[in-house]
Design a protein around this motif. Structure first.
Motif, PDB file in Angstrom:
ATOM      1  N   ARG A   3      47.413   3.260   5.130  1.00 52.74           N
ATOM      2  CA  ARG A   3      46.728   3.182   6.485  1.00 52.74           C
ATOM      3  C   ARG A   3      47.232   2.844   7.482  1.00 52.74           C
ATOM      4  N   ILE A   4      48.029   3.541   8.450  1.00 56.00           N
ATOM      5  CA  ILE A   4      48.758   3.150   9.498  1.00 56.00           C
ATOM      6  C   ILE A   4      48.300   3.605  10.939  1.00 56.00           C
ATOM      7  N   LYS A   5      48.331   2.916  11.894  1.00 61.00           N
ATOM      8  CA  LYS A   5      48.095   3.547  13.272  1.00 61.00           C
ATOM      9  C   LYS A   5      49.261   3.204  14.173  1.00 61.00           C
ATOM     10  N   VAL A   6      49.943   4.469  14.426  1.00 63.74           N
ATOM     11  CA  VAL A   6      51.147   4.483  14.864  1.00 63.74           C
ATOM     12  C   VAL A   6      50.841   4.669  16.672  1.00 63.74           C
ATOM     13  N   ASP A   7      51.304   3.618  17.296  1.00 64.14           N
ATOM     14  CA  ASP A   7      51.029   3.730  18.940  1.00 64.14           C
ATOM     15  C   ASP A   7      52.438   3.382  19.573  1.00 64.14           C
ATOM     16  N   GLY A   8      52.413   3.087  20.873  1.00 64.73           N
ATOM     17  CA  GLY A   8      53.948   3.131  21.605  1.00 64.73           C
ATOM     18  C   GLY A   8      54.380   1.861  21.082  1.00 64.73           C
ATOM     19  N   ASN A   9      53.837   0.863  20.742  1.00 62.74           N
ATOM     20  CA  ASN A   9      54.372  -0.270  20.380  1.00 62.74           C
ATOM     21  C   ASN A   9      54.778  -0.708  18.880  1.00 62.74           C
ATOM     22  N   THR A  10      54.510   0.500  18.021  1.00 59.91           N
ATOM     23  CA  THR A  10      54.783   0.467  16.697  1.00 59.91           C
ATOM     24  C   THR A  10      56.427   0.416  16.489  1.00 59.91           C
ATOM     25  N   ILE A  12      59.699   1.226  14.591  1.00 62.53           N
ATOM     26  CA  ILE A  12      60.187   2.465  13.640  1.00 62.53           C
ATOM     27  C   ILE A  12      61.397   1.771  12.649  1.00 62.53           C
ATOM     28  N   ASN A  30      55.190   1.257   4.065  1.00 65.31           N
ATOM     29  CA  ASN A  30      54.293   1.596   4.932  1.00 65.31           C
ATOM     30  C   ASN A  30      52.893   0.983   4.341  1.00 65.31           C
ATOM     31  N   VAL A  41      56.379   2.005  10.867  1.00 64.85           N
ATOM     32  CA  VAL A  41      56.072   2.814  10.130  1.00 64.85           C
ATOM     33  C   VAL A  41      57.667   3.232   9.774  1.00 64.85           C
ATOM     34  N   MET A  42      57.801   3.497   8.509  1.00 56.29           N
ATOM     35  CA  MET A  42      59.204   3.918   7.900  1.00 56.29           C
ATOM     36  C   MET A  42      59.069   5.195   7.899  1.00 56.29           C
ATOM     37  N   ILE A  43      60.288   5.949   8.353  1.00 54.66           N
ATOM     38  CA  ILE A  43      60.510   7.519   8.194  1.00 54.66           C
ATOM     39  C   ILE A  43      61.901   7.521   7.238  1.00 54.66           C
ATOM     40  N   THR A  62      67.030   5.668  19.262  1.00 54.72           N
ATOM     41  CA  THR A  62      65.629   6.043  19.204  1.00 54.72           C
ATOM     42  C   THR A  62      64.854   4.865  18.825  1.00 54.72           C
ATOM     43  N   ASN A  63      65.305   3.667  19.326  1.00 52.75           N
ATOM     44  CA  ASN A  63      64.590   2.499  19.304  1.00 52.75           C
ATOM     45  C   ASN A  63      64.342   1.945  17.621  1.00 52.75           C
TER      46      ASN A  63
ATOM     47  N   SER B  21      54.097   3.490  25.970  1.00 51.82           N
ATOM     48  CA  SER B  21      53.621   2.471  25.166  1.00 51.82           C
ATOM     49  C   SER B  21      52.181   2.266  24.915  1.00 51.82           C
ATOM     50  N   GLU B  27      49.032   8.385  17.123  1.00 53.51           N
ATOM     51  CA  GLU B  27      48.040   8.157  16.115  1.00 53.51           C
ATOM     52  C   GLU B  27      47.003   9.354  16.102  1.00 53.51           C
TER      53      GLU B  27
END
Lengths: 295, 295
Positions: A3-10, A12, A30, A41-43, A62-63, B21, B27
């Motif tokens: 259960r992960i929430k990816v936002d702009g501050n996540t 990578i 994850n 999050v890991m890709i 890509t940060n 951000s 999400e």
């Protein structure tokens, strides 16, 4: 499922390698993030087409904050990174990098400490004072050999299809730890003695890995003895051909599944500074078992 | 939090832009994936340091399958892509690309169809036969203007701090749809008439967006009338300064939150071919509301 929430501050993170399509590592990483509340999050990123260096360049742009370096790239990066930790530098294998905001890349090896922690937990045996026989000279083999040396094993014999590389790795080990390592030549009497007198035989090449599971690195006439503890660093298939042969001869056999569990932990800790306490580690070990014993 | 399982076969998608951000889009896209069982994960990629083209190059190398092109890059890519759909080509704005395995990149615009679907649902009003006043000429403004034209609005007045760009966009619209668009010059009598006689006023610039929320694009002396329907494409803050001013004058005001919901749907469908049925769309709208009304 994590259960992960990816936002702009996540943040990578990536797993980069040539044979990662069946890897449980992104999902488990994850799960650790989800469990600890760390926003990441890991890709998976295949290096098959471009190789590791152009992929790392792209991940920097890509940060991406960190990359686990998978087979066959662990020995390609040392001279290319901004800094390399002593562990990684000594053994010549980088299995993890951390990317700073300024684009600098720092290499480390978490497989040495993961193996040191995992081996006694998995086998209930110490490496200390044991005679070890290792197949391979790649990234994993190097980490395993250094772990054995650091645990003060009695001696290491190293076999490789390219004997020159085996001699190089032995020279490196002997230079750091005194005269403890010997390169194996399968026709030499001392290699044959080394094999039969070994306490622990460790397979640390990709021979026998899915999908080429019908091969193993042992030459003709070499037979396991029931006193051998046989450890294959491969985890897919869970029983390699080598393990099957060893089991038939009455050996205790282990695979690489749970090494990777400890390695994910060490990697997560090195990247984030977050140490998971023992109770939560146990819970995560159950999640890991659900994950990896079903691939 | 989306429940997703990232493995070696997970497709990677990205949201790329300069101000992402606080975006809820990764999400929500992950929620759609989770909901439909599609194996993918979306990550945020800031373009602030490198710009959109080097970022797209990097995403191609790391096997990314699609990118949502966010502010301010929607009008930068048309000539650079392998192919561009008619919608994107006509309006001059690409808000989404799909990357094929061979590295070719295909551009499209899903914001036109998203606005056409969303506007009547959000406002209970049709665009047909309405007089529209639009602020902006960037990617969103272009999509909104084309959507209004395709819905056979009565006429469009376009205002922009760079009047040359407004004239260019009007020429494009008039070329496609007959004589329906007029570029605004705030001091010209016909612009002032256009403003007060408009049915719908649409703010489609980034003016007033977080963190610069204390600005709005309306010049002195221009006042909202109670018959104006005011639509701000910004969603953060949920009430922009412009919306506050309009509400005080008794107008019905709406923000861009739910446009983005429909846009995520159109994007997901264009990438994956998966159409979510109406019942599931309703469930996902509730997830969306939980997500976006809490940023």
């Amino acid at each position: 499922m994590a259960r992960i929430k990816v936002d702009g501050n996540t943040s990578i993170y990536a797993l980069a390698g040539k044979y990662i399509s069946f890897s449980p590592v992104p999902e488990f990483f994850n799960q650790i993030s989800s469990f600890t509340g760390y926003n990441s999050v890991m890709i998976p990123v295949s290096t098959e087409r471009y190789g590791i260096k152009p992929i790392l360049d792209s991940l920097i742009k890509t940060n991406c904050r960190g990359v686990l370096i998978d087979t066959p790239h662990r020995c390609e990066l040392n001279d290319w990174l901004t800094s390399v930790s002593d562990e990684a530098n000594n053994c010549g294998a980088v299995n993890i990098v951390r990317i700073e905001e300024d684009g600098s890349i720092h290499g480390h090896n978490t497989e040495i400490s993961a193996f040191r922690r995992a081996f006694p937990k998995i086998t209930s045996e110490e490496l200390r004072e044991k005679k070890i026989f290792i197949f391979g000279t790649g990234g994993i083999a190097r980490a395993v050999a250094f772990a054995c040396a650091l645990e003060k094993c009695a001696g290491i014999t190293i076999a490789n299809h390219n004997p020159h590389k085996a001699r190089q790795l032995c020279a490196l080990l002997n230079d750091k730890f005194g005269n403890i390592a010997m390169a194996a030549d399968f026709n030499a009497p001392e290699t044959i003695h080394g094999f039969y007198n070994a306490d622990i035989i460790i397979q640390a090449t990709s021979v026998g890995m899915f999908p080429k599971f019908d091969v193993q690195p042992l030459p003709e006439h070499f037979n396991f003895m029931s006193h051998h503890i046989v450890f294959d660093t491969i985890y897919n298939p869970p029983q390699t051909k080598l393990m099957y042969m060893a089991e038939k001869r009455g050996c205790r056999v282990y695979n690489g599944m749970d090494i990777m569990f400890y390695n994910c932990f060490e990697a997560f800790r090195w990247w984030t500074g977050i140490k998971v306490d023992e109770e939560n580690e146990k819970k995560l070990f159950n999640i890991w078992k659900d994950l990896i014993y079903n691939i």
